[in-house]
Write a protein that holds these residues in place. Structure first.
Motif, PDB file in Angstrom:
ATOM      1  N   UNK A 105       0.823  -1.207   0.000  1.00 43.91           N
ATOM      2  CA  UNK A 105       0.000   0.000   0.000  1.00 43.91           C
ATOM      3  C   UNK A 105       0.861   1.262   0.000  1.00 43.91           C
ATOM      4  N   UNK A 106       1.881   1.273   0.831  1.00 44.18           N
ATOM      5  CA  UNK A 106       2.768   2.443   0.903  1.00 44.18           C
ATOM      6  C   UNK A 106       3.518   2.652  -0.407  1.00 44.18           C
ATOM      7  N   UNK A 107       3.976   1.564  -1.014  1.00 44.29           N
ATOM      8  CA  UNK A 107       4.669   1.666  -2.304  1.00 44.29           C
ATOM      9  C   UNK A 107       3.725   2.147  -3.403  1.00 44.29           C
ATOM     10  N   UNK A 108       2.483   1.692  -3.352  1.00 45.12           N
ATOM     11  CA  UNK A 108       1.497   2.128  -4.332  1.00 45.12           C
ATOM     12  C   UNK A 108       1.218   3.620  -4.194  1.00 45.12           C
ATOM     13  N   UNK A 109       1.147   4.110  -2.963  1.00 46.97           N
ATOM     14  CA  UNK A 109       0.915   5.542  -2.729  1.00 46.97           C
ATOM     15  C   UNK A 109       2.046   6.378  -3.309  1.00 46.97           C
ATOM     16  N   UNK A 110       3.270   5.933  -3.106  1.00 53.18           N
ATOM     17  CA  UNK A 110       4.432   6.644  -3.652  1.00 53.18           C
ATOM     18  C   UNK A 110       4.397   6.655  -5.177  1.00 53.18           C
ATOM     19  N   UNK A 111       4.050   5.517  -5.783  1.00 50.07           N
ATOM     20  CA  UNK A 111       3.982   5.426  -7.240  1.00 50.07           C
ATOM     21  C   UNK A 111       2.914   6.355  -7.802  1.00 50.07           C
ATOM     22  N   UNK A 112       1.779   6.457  -7.126  1.00 54.66           N
ATOM     23  CA  UNK A 112       0.696   7.324  -7.594  1.00 54.66           C
ATOM     24  C   UNK A 112       1.101   8.799  -7.547  1.00 54.66           C
ATOM     25  N   UNK A 113       1.784   9.189  -6.471  1.00 56.03           N
ATOM     26  CA  UNK A 113       2.245  10.575  -6.363  1.00 56.03           C
ATOM     27  C   UNK A 113       3.275  10.892  -7.450  1.00 56.03           C
ATOM     28  N   UNK A 114       4.132   9.932  -7.755  1.00 53.64           N
ATOM     29  CA  UNK A 114       5.120  10.138  -8.814  1.00 53.64           C
ATOM     30  C   UNK A 114       4.455  10.284 -10.181  1.00 53.64           C
ATOM     31  N   UNK A 115       3.244   9.744 -10.315  1.00 47.44           N
ATOM     32  CA  UNK A 115       2.499   9.852 -11.562  1.00 47.44           C
ATOM     33  C   UNK A 115       1.545  11.052 -11.570  1.00 47.44           C
ATOM     34  N   UNK A 116       1.754  11.982 -10.624  1.00 45.48           N
ATOM     35  CA  UNK A 116       1.015  13.236 -10.651  1.00 45.48           C
ATOM     36  C   UNK A 116      -0.221  13.317  -9.798  1.00 45.48           C
TER      37      UNK A 116
END
Length: 310
Positions: A225-236
Protein backbone atom coordinates in the motif's frame (compact mmCIF):
# COMPACT_ATOMS: atom_id res chain seq x y z
CA UNK A 1 -32.41 -14.46 19.47
CA UNK A 2 -29.23 -14.45 21.55
CA UNK A 3 -25.91 -12.69 20.94
CA UNK A 4 -22.69 -14.16 22.33
CA UNK A 5 -19.12 -13.00 21.81
CA UNK A 6 -15.61 -14.25 22.46
CA UNK A 7 -12.61 -12.12 23.38
CA UNK A 8 -11.39 -11.18 19.91
CA UNK A 9 -13.45 -8.03 19.32
CA UNK A 10 -15.70 -7.15 22.23
CA UNK A 11 -16.04 -3.51 21.12
CA UNK A 12 -17.65 -4.50 17.82
CA UNK A 13 -19.85 -7.06 19.57
CA UNK A 14 -21.06 -4.37 21.99
CA UNK A 15 -21.75 -2.02 19.08
CA UNK A 16 -23.78 -4.69 17.27
CA UNK A 17 -25.70 -5.41 20.47
CA UNK A 18 -26.35 -1.69 20.90
CA UNK A 19 -27.63 -1.40 17.33
CA UNK A 20 -29.95 -4.38 17.87
CA UNK A 21 -30.95 -3.18 21.37
CA UNK A 22 -30.25 -6.71 22.54
CA UNK A 23 -27.76 -7.30 25.39
CA UNK A 24 -24.96 -9.78 24.94
CA UNK A 25 -25.77 -13.09 26.61
CA UNK A 26 -23.76 -13.99 29.69
CA UNK A 27 -20.72 -16.01 28.70
CA UNK A 28 -17.39 -16.75 30.36
CA UNK A 29 -14.35 -17.45 28.18
CA UNK A 30 -11.23 -18.18 30.20
CA UNK A 31 -8.00 -20.14 30.06
CA UNK A 32 -6.69 -23.06 32.07
CA UNK A 33 -3.13 -22.71 33.37
CA UNK A 34 -1.80 -24.35 30.20
CA UNK A 35 -3.80 -21.88 28.01
CA UNK A 36 -6.54 -24.35 27.05
CA UNK A 37 -9.81 -22.54 26.30
CA UNK A 38 -12.58 -22.89 28.89
CA UNK A 39 -16.12 -21.74 28.13
CA UNK A 40 -19.37 -21.55 30.08
CA UNK A 41 -22.62 -20.15 28.69
CA UNK A 42 -24.23 -18.35 31.62
CA UNK A 43 -27.87 -18.54 30.58
CA UNK A 44 -30.36 -20.88 28.95
CA UNK A 45 -30.10 -21.04 25.13
CA UNK A 46 -32.25 -24.14 24.52
CA UNK A 47 -34.28 -23.60 21.36
CA UNK A 48 -32.73 -20.16 20.72
CA UNK A 49 -31.35 -18.65 17.52
CA UNK A 50 -27.79 -17.82 18.62
CA UNK A 51 -25.24 -15.58 16.90
CA UNK A 52 -21.60 -16.01 17.98
CA UNK A 53 -19.53 -12.89 17.21
CA UNK A 54 -15.84 -13.67 16.94
CA UNK A 55 -13.13 -12.53 14.51
CA UNK A 56 -10.25 -14.93 13.99
CA UNK A 57 -7.64 -12.16 14.05
CA UNK A 58 -4.40 -12.02 16.07
CA UNK A 59 -3.80 -14.21 17.99
CA UNK A 60 -5.48 -16.15 15.19
CA UNK A 61 -5.17 -19.65 16.63
CA UNK A 62 -6.45 -18.64 20.09
CA UNK A 63 -9.42 -16.76 18.68
CA UNK A 64 -10.27 -19.56 16.27
CA UNK A 65 -10.21 -22.09 19.11
CA UNK A 66 -12.46 -19.83 21.20
CA UNK A 67 -14.96 -19.75 18.33
CA UNK A 68 -14.94 -23.53 17.96
CA UNK A 69 -15.38 -24.18 21.68
CA UNK A 70 -18.18 -21.59 21.92
CA UNK A 71 -20.02 -23.26 19.05
CA UNK A 72 -19.60 -26.69 20.63
CA UNK A 73 -20.88 -25.40 23.98
CA UNK A 74 -23.97 -23.92 22.31
CA UNK A 75 -24.61 -27.08 20.32
CA UNK A 76 -24.48 -29.19 23.50
CA UNK A 77 -26.77 -26.67 25.21
CA UNK A 78 -29.41 -27.42 22.54
CA UNK A 79 -29.40 -24.07 20.74
CA UNK A 80 -31.88 -24.22 17.86
CA UNK A 81 -29.54 -22.59 15.31
CA UNK A 82 -25.96 -21.34 15.61
CA UNK A 83 -24.64 -18.65 13.29
CA UNK A 84 -20.91 -17.95 13.41
CA UNK A 85 -20.53 -14.20 12.86
CA UNK A 86 -16.90 -13.84 11.78
CA UNK A 87 -16.22 -10.20 10.85
CA UNK A 88 -12.64 -11.11 9.88
CA UNK A 89 -12.09 -14.65 8.64
CA UNK A 90 -8.47 -15.59 9.26
CA UNK A 91 -6.54 -18.08 7.11
CA UNK A 92 -8.44 -16.75 4.08
CA UNK A 93 -5.19 -15.92 2.28
CA UNK A 94 -4.42 -19.65 2.06
CA UNK A 95 -7.25 -20.46 -0.33
CA UNK A 96 -5.38 -22.55 -2.93
CA UNK A 97 -2.15 -24.51 -3.49
CA UNK A 98 0.34 -21.98 -4.90
CA UNK A 99 3.13 -24.57 -4.75
CA UNK A 100 3.49 -28.33 -4.20
CA UNK A 101 3.02 -29.70 -0.66
CA UNK A 102 1.21 -26.65 0.71
CA UNK A 103 -2.15 -26.65 2.52
CA UNK A 104 -5.47 -25.04 1.67
CA UNK A 105 -5.94 -23.76 5.20
CA UNK A 106 -9.10 -21.79 4.43
CA UNK A 107 -10.87 -25.06 3.58
CA UNK A 108 -9.52 -26.72 6.73
CA UNK A 109 -10.83 -23.89 8.93
CA UNK A 110 -14.20 -24.00 7.14
CA UNK A 111 -14.41 -27.73 7.92
CA UNK A 112 -13.56 -27.11 11.57
CA UNK A 113 -16.29 -24.49 11.98
CA UNK A 114 -18.84 -26.76 10.30
CA UNK A 115 -17.80 -29.81 12.34
CA UNK A 116 -17.99 -27.81 15.57
CA UNK A 117 -21.71 -27.36 14.94
CA UNK A 118 -22.29 -24.03 13.18
CA UNK A 119 -25.42 -23.93 11.04
CA UNK A 120 -24.59 -20.70 9.18
CA UNK A 121 -21.67 -18.30 8.69
CA UNK A 122 -21.85 -14.52 8.39
CA UNK A 123 -18.62 -12.78 7.45
CA UNK A 124 -17.30 -9.74 5.57
CA UNK A 125 -15.03 -9.24 2.56
CA UNK A 126 -13.50 -12.68 2.26
CA UNK A 127 -10.07 -12.51 0.65
CA UNK A 128 -11.42 -14.68 -2.17
CA UNK A 129 -15.13 -15.08 -2.94
CA UNK A 130 -14.74 -18.78 -3.66
CA UNK A 131 -14.10 -19.43 0.04
CA UNK A 132 -17.89 -19.32 0.46
CA UNK A 133 -17.89 -22.64 -1.38
CA UNK A 134 -15.48 -24.16 1.15
CA UNK A 135 -18.33 -24.23 3.68
CA UNK A 136 -20.96 -26.96 3.49
CA UNK A 137 -23.41 -24.66 5.28
CA UNK A 138 -25.05 -21.37 4.11
CA UNK A 139 -22.51 -18.52 4.10
CA UNK A 140 -23.21 -14.80 3.68
CA UNK A 141 -20.26 -12.63 2.68
CA UNK A 142 -21.04 -8.97 3.41
CA UNK A 143 -19.09 -6.17 1.73
CA UNK A 144 -17.76 -3.06 3.47
CA UNK A 145 -18.21 -0.85 0.39
CA UNK A 146 -21.49 0.76 1.57
CA UNK A 147 -19.81 1.92 4.80
CA UNK A 148 -16.84 3.23 2.81
CA UNK A 149 -19.15 5.10 0.41
CA UNK A 150 -20.89 6.88 3.29
CA UNK A 151 -17.56 8.01 4.71
CA UNK A 152 -16.14 9.10 1.35
CA UNK A 153 -19.24 11.14 0.46
CA UNK A 154 -19.05 12.81 3.86
CA UNK A 155 -15.32 13.62 3.91
CA UNK A 156 -14.11 13.74 0.28
CA UNK A 157 -14.77 15.73 -2.86
CA UNK A 158 -16.00 12.90 -5.05
CA UNK A 159 -15.86 15.14 -8.09
CA UNK A 160 -12.06 14.98 -8.09
CA UNK A 161 -11.41 11.43 -6.91
CA UNK A 162 -10.25 8.30 -8.65
CA UNK A 163 -10.50 4.84 -7.12
CA UNK A 164 -7.33 2.74 -7.39
CA UNK A 165 -6.78 -0.98 -6.96
CA UNK A 166 -3.30 -1.64 -5.47
CA UNK A 167 -2.99 -4.78 -7.61
CA UNK A 168 -4.70 -6.53 -10.49
CA UNK A 169 -6.43 -9.01 -8.18
CA UNK A 170 -8.43 -6.31 -6.40
CA UNK A 171 -10.01 -4.76 -9.50
CA UNK A 172 -13.50 -6.17 -8.84
CA UNK A 173 -13.60 -4.67 -5.35
CA UNK A 174 -12.27 -1.32 -6.59
CA UNK A 175 -14.83 -1.27 -9.40
CA UNK A 176 -17.66 -1.74 -6.88
CA UNK A 177 -16.55 1.36 -4.98
CA UNK A 178 -15.85 3.42 -8.12
CA UNK A 179 -19.30 2.66 -9.52
CA UNK A 180 -21.05 3.80 -6.34
CA UNK A 181 -19.23 7.12 -6.03
CA UNK A 182 -19.23 7.63 -9.83
CA UNK A 183 -15.44 7.90 -10.06
CA UNK A 184 -13.00 6.58 -12.68
CA UNK A 185 -10.81 3.55 -11.95
CA UNK A 186 -7.06 3.02 -12.05
CA UNK A 187 -4.82 0.03 -11.30
CA UNK A 188 -1.32 -0.28 -9.89
CA UNK A 189 0.51 -3.06 -11.72
CA UNK A 190 3.27 -4.48 -9.53
CA UNK A 191 6.00 -6.58 -11.06
CA UNK A 192 9.52 -7.82 -10.39
CA UNK A 193 11.46 -8.64 -13.56
CA UNK A 194 14.18 -10.66 -11.83
CA UNK A 195 14.64 -12.20 -8.38
CA UNK A 196 16.34 -9.79 -6.03
CA UNK A 197 15.33 -6.70 -8.01
CA UNK A 198 13.05 -4.07 -6.51
CA UNK A 199 9.42 -4.04 -7.59
CA UNK A 200 8.34 -1.69 -10.35
CA UNK A 201 4.98 0.02 -9.91
CA UNK A 202 3.24 0.84 -13.19
CA UNK A 203 0.06 2.90 -12.94
CA UNK A 204 -2.67 1.99 -15.42
CA UNK A 205 -4.97 5.01 -15.76
CA UNK A 206 -4.65 8.79 -15.55
CA UNK A 207 -4.28 9.91 -11.91
CA UNK A 208 -2.78 13.34 -12.64
CA UNK A 209 -4.25 16.01 -10.36
CA UNK A 210 -6.67 13.53 -8.78
CA UNK A 211 -7.24 12.56 -5.16
CA UNK A 212 -6.60 8.82 -5.23
CA UNK A 213 -8.49 6.35 -3.04
CA UNK A 214 -6.78 2.98 -2.75
CA UNK A 215 -9.18 0.19 -1.79
CA UNK A 216 -8.42 -3.36 -0.67
CA UNK A 217 -9.69 -6.06 1.69
CA UNK A 218 -6.62 -6.55 3.92
CA UNK A 219 -3.64 -4.49 5.01
CA UNK A 220 -1.04 -6.57 6.82
CA UNK A 221 2.54 -5.27 6.71
CA UNK A 222 1.48 -2.21 4.69
CA UNK A 223 4.40 -2.42 2.26
CA UNK A 224 2.37 -2.82 -0.94
CA UNK A 225 0.00 0.00 0.00
CA UNK A 226 2.77 2.44 0.90
CA UNK A 227 4.67 1.67 -2.30
CA UNK A 228 1.50 2.13 -4.33
CA UNK A 229 0.91 5.54 -2.73
CA UNK A 230 4.43 6.64 -3.65
CA UNK A 231 3.98 5.43 -7.24
CA UNK A 232 0.70 7.32 -7.59
CA UNK A 233 2.24 10.58 -6.36
CA UNK A 234 5.12 10.14 -8.81
CA UNK A 235 2.50 9.85 -11.56
CA UNK A 236 1.01 13.24 -10.65
CA UNK A 237 -1.66 12.36 -8.09
CA UNK A 238 -2.75 15.23 -5.85
CA UNK A 239 -2.90 13.04 -2.72
CA UNK A 240 -3.50 9.41 -1.79
CA UNK A 241 -5.78 7.89 0.85
CA UNK A 242 -6.66 4.25 1.44
CA UNK A 243 -9.83 2.44 2.50
CA UNK A 244 -9.21 -1.11 3.72
CA UNK A 245 -11.74 -3.49 5.29
CA UNK A 246 -9.50 -5.51 7.60
CA UNK A 247 -6.69 -3.70 9.43
CA UNK A 248 -4.44 -6.64 10.33
CA UNK A 249 -1.48 -4.23 10.63
CA UNK A 250 1.09 -6.68 11.99
CA UNK A 251 4.69 -5.98 12.96
CA UNK A 252 5.80 -2.42 12.16
CA UNK A 253 2.87 -1.73 9.84
CA UNK A 254 1.53 1.23 11.83
CA UNK A 255 4.98 2.78 11.96
CA UNK A 256 5.28 2.25 8.21
CA UNK A 257 1.91 3.94 7.59
CA UNK A 258 2.86 6.90 9.78
CA UNK A 259 5.99 7.48 7.72
CA UNK A 260 4.41 6.88 4.32
CA UNK A 261 3.01 9.14 1.59
CA UNK A 262 -0.55 8.22 2.52
CA UNK A 263 -2.74 11.13 3.54
CA UNK A 264 -4.80 8.78 5.69
CA UNK A 265 -5.70 5.13 6.11
CA UNK A 266 -9.32 4.29 6.87
CA UNK A 267 -10.08 0.80 8.21
CA UNK A 268 -13.21 -0.82 9.61
CA UNK A 269 -13.65 -2.29 13.07
CA UNK A 270 -13.81 -5.94 11.94
CA UNK A 271 -10.54 -6.30 13.85
CA UNK A 272 -10.11 -4.71 17.26
CA UNK A 273 -7.86 -1.63 17.01
CA UNK A 274 -4.54 -1.87 18.85
CA UNK A 275 -3.14 0.94 21.00
CA UNK A 276 -0.75 1.83 18.17
CA UNK A 277 -3.66 2.19 15.73
CA UNK A 278 -5.62 4.34 18.18
CA UNK A 279 -2.59 6.59 18.74
CA UNK A 280 -1.90 7.14 15.03
CA UNK A 281 -3.08 10.41 13.48
CA UNK A 282 -2.90 8.78 10.02
CA UNK A 283 -5.33 5.93 10.75
CA UNK A 284 -9.08 6.31 11.18
CA UNK A 285 -11.57 3.57 12.08
CA UNK A 286 -15.16 3.40 10.79
CA UNK A 287 -17.74 0.96 12.09
CA UNK A 288 -19.59 -1.78 10.25
CA UNK A 289 -21.70 -2.72 13.28
CA UNK A 290 -24.89 -1.48 11.60
CA UNK A 291 -24.28 -3.72 8.59
CA UNK A 292 -23.80 -6.78 10.78
CA UNK A 293 -26.79 -5.76 12.89
CA UNK A 294 -29.03 -5.55 9.82
CA UNK A 295 -27.71 -8.88 8.50
CA UNK A 296 -28.34 -10.58 11.85
CA UNK A 297 -31.93 -9.30 11.96
CA UNK A 298 -32.56 -10.46 8.39
CA UNK A 299 -31.02 -13.86 9.10
CA UNK A 300 -33.12 -14.29 12.23
CA UNK A 301 -36.27 -13.35 10.29
CA UNK A 302 -35.37 -15.53 7.28
CA UNK A 303 -35.22 -12.44 5.04
CA UNK A 304 -32.85 -11.65 2.17
CA UNK A 305 -29.37 -10.46 3.12
CA UNK A 306 -28.36 -9.59 -0.44
CA UNK A 307 -30.31 -6.31 -0.28
CA UNK A 308 -27.56 -5.00 1.99
CA UNK A 309 -25.16 -5.12 -0.95
CA UNK A 310 -27.27 -2.78 -3.05
Amino acid sequence: MKLICGNSNTDLAQSIAGYLKTPLAECLVRRFADEEVWVKIGENVRGDDVFVIQSTSFPANDNLMELLVLIDALKRASAKRITAVIPYFGYARQDRKPAPRTPISAKLVANLITSAGADRVLTMDLHADQIQGFFDIPTDNLIAVPAMVRDIEKNYDTGNTIVVSPDVGGVVRARQLAKRIKSPLAIVDKRRDKPGQSEVMNVIGDVSGKSCILVDDIIDSGGTLCNAATALLKNGAKDVSAFITHGVLSGKAVERINGSDLKELVITDTISATDAVKASDRIRVITVSDMFGKAIVRTANSESVSVLFE
